[in-house]
Write a protein that holds these residues in place. Structure first.
Motif: not given
Length: 498
Positions: A24-29, A49-62
């Motif tokens: 996904c991208d940084d808009g969770l798309k 994503a909301k509870s984990e503060r995951f925004t889809g930035k490069a290098g992050s994961s959920l």
């Protein structure tokens, strides 16, 4: 044994088990196929994503375990940040593979981004990065965790829009990957296992790919007058070797491209013995030779349309009653005499004879040597770049571009007559060190240059900072990096194949 993931390609569909990786991208798309594939789990991702503060930035994961609505055991959502900024799919594949635990023995990557499916080349790059990252070297561990054991059986499926096209694109990359992993295996081996004769024996596997292999023992090299190389190994119980590997994939009779590797299977420093601290790392002082072997494997396996030769000088630098001494003078194959100032400046002695031999026998289009040669280059460049010295601007520029494209970067360093004067000897034609700490990587390169025919384009790559124990990255977590195989394969593919 070496852990390596089993890789395949499949259609864009949800697996029934294992781990599922989506992007996904940084808009969770998500991409349209991904959104359809995960179904109701997309809403779960939004909540998590909301509870984990995951925004889809490069290098992050959920990471979601047993996601509702899917049969898989794990759903890993990998953030890519802004789509416009994503260029390196090899690195992406490695980074995401690194987020999966070894216990995740089966995984599926959905090769789609928010703007649509990856093309065949991008999907093949993604797979390449994953395989490079999955490598580990643990063949000597007798006590292994359950996760280690599962790591031997890991499999990865890359789900793509066009399976046949992705497989075709991956074919050449697979050959290069296998070459990198071969080089890593060689560098990681201990010196009591991989001494010169054993290293030479292992190059025999290249014959299966169509490479002609010649092994020169001590007597053969004595006949050739390779006294610079032989002087390095004369204190060891293990006799020195030189291996010549030839791949003829180009036009018959056309001059080859040539690659030469320093292969000091263990370096104590000889009589000028090194400090004990970290001396165990000197099992990797043959990383240049390992790269050349891996490269020849890659070129042959992908049927590169080029004539190529690889030469490696294999020695062990040990101190005993027969070892070379500071102050000794040896006559190289070129006829030039060399005063030995420091027996720990041994790699350049090996290269002096092998480079000369390569030029005289093969008269190549160019020569590139690779060597873990000097600590000075690490002082100058750290572990991010290899030092490059060249007598030809075109070859230098091509290597620089190939380095940027593969991530195996090189930085050009100077060659000049002023430095050359530092290695003039009072008693011989040349001495093997500059006599001070200043410009040590440069004077080492100037030494090798004395054995190069200036009519032949030549580059020297000092890979002391990149060949082993280098900065780990998204596609390598191994002590032995296999650095240089991808760089030189790209150079050949872009400029020297017919």
């Amino acid at each position: 044994m070496t852990n390596a993931v089993k890789l395949g390609f499949g259609p864009l569909s949800a697996p029934a088990k294992g781990s599922l990786v989506v992007f996904c991208d940084d808009g969770l798309k998500f991409g349209p196929a991904t959104r359809k594939l995960i179904g109701a789990a997309a809403d779960l991702v939004q909540r998590a994503a909301k509870s984990e503060r995951f925004t889809g930035k490069a290098g992050s994961s959920l990471d979601l375990i047993h996601p509702e609505g899917l049969k898989v055991a794990r759903l890993l959502v990998a953030g890519i940040g802004k789509r416009s900024e994503l260029k390196d799919f090899v690195r992406l594949g490695g980074a995401v593979m690194g987020k999966l635990p070894k216990a995740a023995s089966e995984a599926t990557f959905v090769a789609e981004l928010p703007d649509g499916p990856l093309d065949a080349q991008q999907a093949a790059d993604l797979a390449q990065g994953a395989r490079l990252r999955a490598y580990t070297f643990d063949r000597y561990k007798t006590r292994r965790t359950n996760d280690d054991a599962k790591g031997d059986k890991r499999s990865l499926t890359v789900a793509v829009a066009d399976v046949a096209a992705a497989r075709r694109a991956y074919g050449a990359r697979e050959a290069v990957i296998d070459g990198v992993l071969m080089a890593r295996d060689l560098v990681n081996e201990p010196a009591n296992v991989l001494y010169p004769a054993e290293f030479a024996r292992r190059t025999g596997v290249l014959k299966k790919a169509g490479v002609a292999v010649e092994v020169f023992d001590v007597k053969a090299m004595e006949k050739l007058g390779m006294n610079a190389l032989l002087g390095v190994g004369q204190g060891s119980a293990h006799g020195s070797r030189m291996v010549v590997m030839r791949w003829n994939g180009g036009k018959k009779g056309e001059a080859p491209v040539a690659f030469i590797g320093k292969g000091v299977c263990f370096d104590t420093g000889g009589i000028s013995i090194k400090p004990a601290a970290s001396m165990e790392d000197m099992k990797g002082d043959m990383a240049g030779a390992a790269c050349v072997v891996g490269l020849m494997q890659a070129l042959a396996a992908r049927k590169a349309r080029v004539n190529a030769v690889g030469l490696v000088g294999l020695v062990e630098n040990m101190p005993d009653g027969n070892a070379q001494r500071p102050g000794d003078i040896v006559k190289s194959m070129s006829g030039q005499t060399i005063e030995i100032i420091n027996t720990d400046a041994e790699g350049r002695l090996v290269l002096a004879d092998v480079v000369w031999y390569a030029a005289q026998r093969f008269k190549p289009k160019f020569m590139i040597d690779l060597a873990t040669l000097t600590g000075a280059i690490i002082v100058a460049l750290g572990q991010e770049y290899a030092g490059m010295f060249a007598n030809n601007d075109e070859l230098s520029a091509r290597l620089t571009t190939a380095g940027e494209e593969t991530g195996e970067k090189v930085w050009r360093m100077p060659l000049a007559a002023e430095y050359d004067k530092m290695i003039d000897s009072k008693f011989a034609d040349v001495k093997n060190t500059g006599g001070s700490r200043w410009g040590g990587a440069i004077t080492a390169a100037q030494f090798i240059k004395r054995f190069v025919d200036d009519k032949i384009p030549w580059a020297h790559l000092d890979i002391a900072g990149t060949g082993f124990d280098s900065r780990q990255n998204d596609v390598n977590r191994s002590w032995g990096s296999g650095w240089g195989v991808r760089l030189l394969d790209r150079l050949v593919a872009d400029h020297y194949e017919r």
